[in-house]
Scaffold this motif. Sequence first.
Motif, PDB file in Angstrom:
ATOM      1  N   GLY A 124       0.824  -1.205   0.000  1.00  0.00           N
ATOM      2  CA  GLY A 124       0.000   0.000   0.000  1.00  0.00           C
ATOM      3  C   GLY A 124       0.861   1.259   0.000  1.00  0.00           C
ATOM      4  N   GLY A 125       0.254   2.370  -0.394  1.00  0.00           N
ATOM      5  CA  GLY A 125       0.898   3.689  -0.286  1.00  0.00           C
ATOM      6  C   GLY A 125       2.068   3.933  -1.207  1.00  0.00           C
ATOM      7  N   VAL A 126       2.242   3.129  -2.238  1.00  0.00           N
ATOM      8  CA  VAL A 126       3.430   3.275  -3.092  1.00  0.00           C
ATOM      9  C   VAL A 126       3.296   4.433  -4.088  1.00  0.00           C
ATOM     10  CG1 VAL A 126       4.194   0.876  -2.883  1.00  0.00           C
ATOM     11  CG2 VAL A 126       2.603   1.495  -4.713  1.00  0.00           C
ATOM     12  N   ILE A 127       2.065   4.834  -4.371  1.00  0.00           N
ATOM     13  CA  ILE A 127       1.860   5.993  -5.246  1.00  0.00           C
ATOM     14  C   ILE A 127       1.423   7.127  -4.318  1.00  0.00           C
ATOM     15  CG2 ILE A 127       0.546   6.923  -7.194  1.00  0.00           C
ATOM     16  CD1 ILE A 127       0.244   4.037  -8.200  1.00  0.00           C
ATOM     17  N   ASN A 128       2.312   8.104  -4.194  1.00  0.00           N
ATOM     18  CA  ASN A 128       2.095   9.139  -3.184  1.00  0.00           C
ATOM     19  C   ASN A 128       2.540  10.492  -3.735  1.00  0.00           C
ATOM     20  OD1 ASN A 128       4.977   9.071  -2.962  1.00  0.00           O
ATOM     21  ND2 ASN A 128       4.702   7.185  -1.775  1.00  0.00           N
ATOM     22  N   ARG A 129       2.494  11.507  -2.886  1.00  0.00           N
ATOM     23  CA  ARG A 129       2.792  12.853  -3.401  1.00  0.00           C
ATOM     24  C   ARG A 129       4.242  12.976  -3.873  1.00  0.00           C
ATOM     25  NH1 ARG A 129       2.727  16.146   2.205  1.00  0.00           N
ATOM     26  NH2 ARG A 129       4.486  15.044   3.068  1.00  0.00           N
ATOM     27  N   GLU A 130       5.115  12.104  -3.384  1.00  0.00           N
ATOM     28  CA  GLU A 130       6.523  12.147  -3.787  1.00  0.00           C
ATOM     29  C   GLU A 130       6.704  11.786  -5.266  1.00  0.00           C
ATOM     30  OE1 GLU A 130       9.020  12.626  -1.289  1.00  0.00           O
ATOM     31  OE2 GLU A 130       7.265  13.044  -0.030  1.00  0.00           O
ATOM     32  N   ASN A 131       5.905  10.825  -5.738  1.00  0.00           N
ATOM     33  CA  ASN A 131       6.145  10.352  -7.113  1.00  0.00           C
ATOM     34  C   ASN A 131       4.976  10.587  -8.079  1.00  0.00           C
ATOM     35  OD1 ASN A 131       4.312   8.419  -6.287  1.00  0.00           O
ATOM     36  ND2 ASN A 131       5.760   6.710  -6.241  1.00  0.00           N
ATOM     37  N   ALA A 132       3.836  11.043  -7.568  1.00  0.00           N
ATOM     38  CA  ALA A 132       2.636  11.127  -8.435  1.00  0.00           C
ATOM     39  C   ALA A 132       2.860  12.023  -9.652  1.00  0.00           C
ATOM     40  CB  ALA A 132       1.439  11.619  -7.629  1.00  0.00           C
ATOM     41  N   ASN A 133       3.547  13.128  -9.446  1.00  0.00           N
ATOM     42  CA  ASN A 133       3.780  14.043 -10.570  1.00  0.00           C
ATOM     43  C   ASN A 133       4.639  13.417 -11.658  1.00  0.00           C
ATOM     44  OD1 ASN A 133       2.438  16.560 -10.465  1.00  0.00           O
ATOM     45  ND2 ASN A 133       3.531  16.933  -8.519  1.00  0.00           N
ATOM     46  N   ASP A 134       5.459  12.458 -11.274  1.00  0.00           N
ATOM     47  CA  ASP A 134       6.397  11.864 -12.237  1.00  0.00           C
ATOM     48  C   ASP A 134       5.839  10.646 -12.960  1.00  0.00           C
ATOM     49  OD1 ASP A 134       8.224  13.754 -11.393  1.00  0.00           O
ATOM     50  OD2 ASP A 134       8.939  12.463  -9.760  1.00  0.00           O
ATOM     51  N   LEU A 135       4.683  10.179 -12.525  1.00  0.00           N
ATOM     52  CA  LEU A 135       4.121   8.980 -13.171  1.00  0.00           C
ATOM     53  C   LEU A 135       3.743   9.283 -14.618  1.00  0.00           C
ATOM     54  CD1 LEU A 135       4.151   7.519 -10.499  1.00  0.00           C
ATOM     55  CD2 LEU A 135       1.741   7.025 -10.756  1.00  0.00           C
ATOM     56  N   ARG A 136       4.034   8.311 -15.504  1.00  0.00           N
ATOM     57  CA  ARG A 136       3.743   8.562 -16.932  1.00  0.00           C
ATOM     58  C   ARG A 136       2.637   7.678 -17.491  1.00  0.00           C
ATOM     59  NH1 ARG A 136       9.492   8.846 -19.811  1.00  0.00           N
ATOM     60  NH2 ARG A 136      10.321   7.712 -18.028  1.00  0.00           N
ATOM     61  N   ALA A 137       2.100   6.801 -16.653  1.00  0.00           N
ATOM     62  CA  ALA A 137       1.028   5.909 -17.131  1.00  0.00           C
ATOM     63  C   ALA A 137      -0.253   6.706 -17.366  1.00  0.00           C
ATOM     64  CB  ALA A 137       0.765   4.831 -16.083  1.00  0.00           C
ATOM     65  N   LYS A 138      -1.062   6.206 -18.300  1.00  0.00           N
ATOM     66  CA  LYS A 138      -2.370   6.856 -18.551  1.00  0.00           C
ATOM     67  C   LYS A 138      -3.463   6.196 -17.703  1.00  0.00           C
ATOM     68  CE  LYS A 138      -0.717   7.427 -23.256  1.00  0.00           C
ATOM     69  NZ  LYS A 138       0.494   6.578 -23.001  1.00  0.00           N
ATOM     70  N   PHE A 139      -3.222   4.927 -17.370  1.00  0.00           N
ATOM     71  CA  PHE A 139      -4.205   4.178 -16.567  1.00  0.00           C
ATOM     72  C   PHE A 139      -3.471   3.508 -15.394  1.00  0.00           C
ATOM     73  CE2 PHE A 139      -5.687   4.032 -20.985  1.00  0.00           C
ATOM     74  CZ  PHE A 139      -6.999   4.491 -20.852  1.00  0.00           C
ATOM     75  N   ILE A 140      -4.110   3.521 -14.237  1.00  0.00           N
ATOM     76  CA  ILE A 140      -3.561   2.780 -13.090  1.00  0.00           C
ATOM     77  C   ILE A 140      -4.628   1.780 -12.642  1.00  0.00           C
ATOM     78  CG2 ILE A 140      -2.783   2.929 -10.680  1.00  0.00           C
ATOM     79  CD1 ILE A 140      -1.717   5.730 -11.335  1.00  0.00           C
ATOM     80  N   ILE A 141      -4.223   0.519 -12.573  1.00  0.00           N
ATOM     81  CA  ILE A 141      -5.155  -0.529 -12.131  1.00  0.00           C
ATOM     82  C   ILE A 141      -4.672  -0.967 -10.748  1.00  0.00           C
ATOM     83  CG2 ILE A 141      -6.221  -2.776 -12.724  1.00  0.00           C
ATOM     84  CD1 ILE A 141      -6.497  -0.727 -15.027  1.00  0.00           C
ATOM     85  N   GLU A 142      -5.478  -0.716  -9.722  1.00  0.00           N
ATOM     86  CA  GLU A 142      -5.026  -0.975  -8.355  1.00  0.00           C
ATOM     87  C   GLU A 142      -5.241  -2.446  -7.974  1.00  0.00           C
ATOM     88  OE1 GLU A 142      -5.378   3.371  -6.232  1.00  0.00           O
ATOM     89  OE2 GLU A 142      -7.012   1.964  -5.906  1.00  0.00           O
TER      90      GLU A 142
END
Length: 457
Positions: free
Chosen positions: A337-355
């Motif tokens: 859990g918690g791996v996508i957070n404010r530290e890295n969210a801006n840098d993510l390049r995916a168009k879709f995230i499947i949790e």
Amino acid sequence: MEADSTGSAVGPPAAEDSSSPDVDEDAFAFPRGLLYPFPFPEALSSPSCETLVPRNFKQAAKLLGLDSKLEKSLLIPFREIKVECTIPKDDGTLASFVGFRVQHDNARGPMKGGIRYHHEVDPDEVNALAQLMTWKTAVANIPYGGAKGGIGCSPGKLSCSELERLTRVFTQKIHDLIGIHTDVPAPDMGTNSQTMAWILDEYSKFHGHSPAVVTGKPIDLGGSLGREAATGRGVLFATEALLAEYGKSIKDQRFIIQGFGNVGSWAAQLISEAGGKVIAISDVTGAIKNTNGLDIEKLLKHSAENRGIKGFSGGESIDASSLLTEDCDVLIPAALGGVINRENANDLRAKFIIEAANHPTDPEADEILSKKGVVILPDIYANSGGVTVSYFEWVQNIQGFMWDEEKVNAELKTYMTRGFKDMKEMCKMHNCDLRMGAFTLGVNRVARATVLRGWEA
Ligand SMILES: NC(=O)C1=CN([C@@H]2O[C@H](COP(=O)(O)OP(=O)(O)OC[C@H]3O[C@@H](n4cnc5c(N)ncnc54)[C@H](OP(=O)(O)O)[C@@H]3O)[C@@H](O)[C@H]2O)C=CC1
Ligand SMILES: O=C(O)CCC(=O)C(=O)O
């Protein structure tokens, strides 16, 4: 005696090698050889989710216009259990662990949810995960409530026989509080079908043979065909449904998957079989990338033989911390859990995230990603394939009749397709994103059952 969540021995120092000489550990291996007795990882920084689930719940309650008393009663767990589990280690010393089971809600049926073995397990996290299960079973529209359990331990540092003793002691402490029509555990991170077999055996000593008391069991003990792959297969069906909304298919997409355990490895295999290009994968040993697509069959073999994906020759090794921000179309977190957070969210390049993992995205990241136009398929829908087939397993046990795998997979597809449609209806009705669509769907169903029972006063 002090309880020690890392499971370090209380008493004389433990020997370096704690594996039991008289146990053939391979005989207990998970079908994919994934778990015991692996060296256990240091976890990714994993912000707790205890504030995240109520935040989404409260937003959903507001959209639904729930009465404040009902809202409060839906949040408070039915029962929280905390038990001390002391076991003799293989070297004769004693080790103490703390086990938890949080039973969140049973308005719609017996409480249901996995048991996690991980060194970061704590009561707040288990509580939040139990609540998540309540909304998840309601989204899937299966007749269950929600629960979750866990033991603060590092399973890879315990031998197979130590894990068995720990599981049996935990079961002895909670056996009166679980049951076929009360609370039905299943595997989660760090546990597997063997763990369920031990729980079943120990529980049955007190209550008689009771296969339906746990799901995710070995097939030989009444497990369902298709349960092992179910969460990954559900992720495939969920992804297909989402992509179709955008006129896309699995075949024209590049995927990155974090985690190569039960959920991640099945998702990778099934996506790859469906023609998707899985271009990067990580597990605790490292991350690998191949922009032409990884050969998942070979990677599975390598991982089984080498206890991790590290060293796989069919791709280049990359820094695991940069995996989530690599260029891709679809990102599938399938570990912590918690791996996508404010530290890295801006840098993510995916168009879709499947949790595929539970609560992999924190609320701040949710906001950032939504502004960027990234579409997130929420955990309480995306990974509900596991608990859905757990429900099929429970039904088969109660019926005393085994379904073939084709039927299991076809029913799973029906449930995942229906769940997607129901979630989208709620998005339309409340003009909200998919996460709120799923939360309003789940919370509404639980609230209705609560009111119908007359529990809300
Ligand atoms: N099992 C199920 O049916 C369901 C599981 N889930 C959720 O899916 C997620 C995964 O569960 P599951 O597959 O069962 O668990 P497993 O224990 O089978 O696998 C976990 C995977 O995560 C990897 N991992 C651990 N730490 C890290 C890290 N720091 N970086 C990258 N990878 C890491 C592990 O690596 P390694 O193998 O090297 O240790 C392993 O590949 C969890 O969030 C769980 O709650 C949700 C619904 C159902
Ligand atoms: O299969 C189950 O009963 C529970 C699975 C689970 O723990 C989850 O969906 O997070």
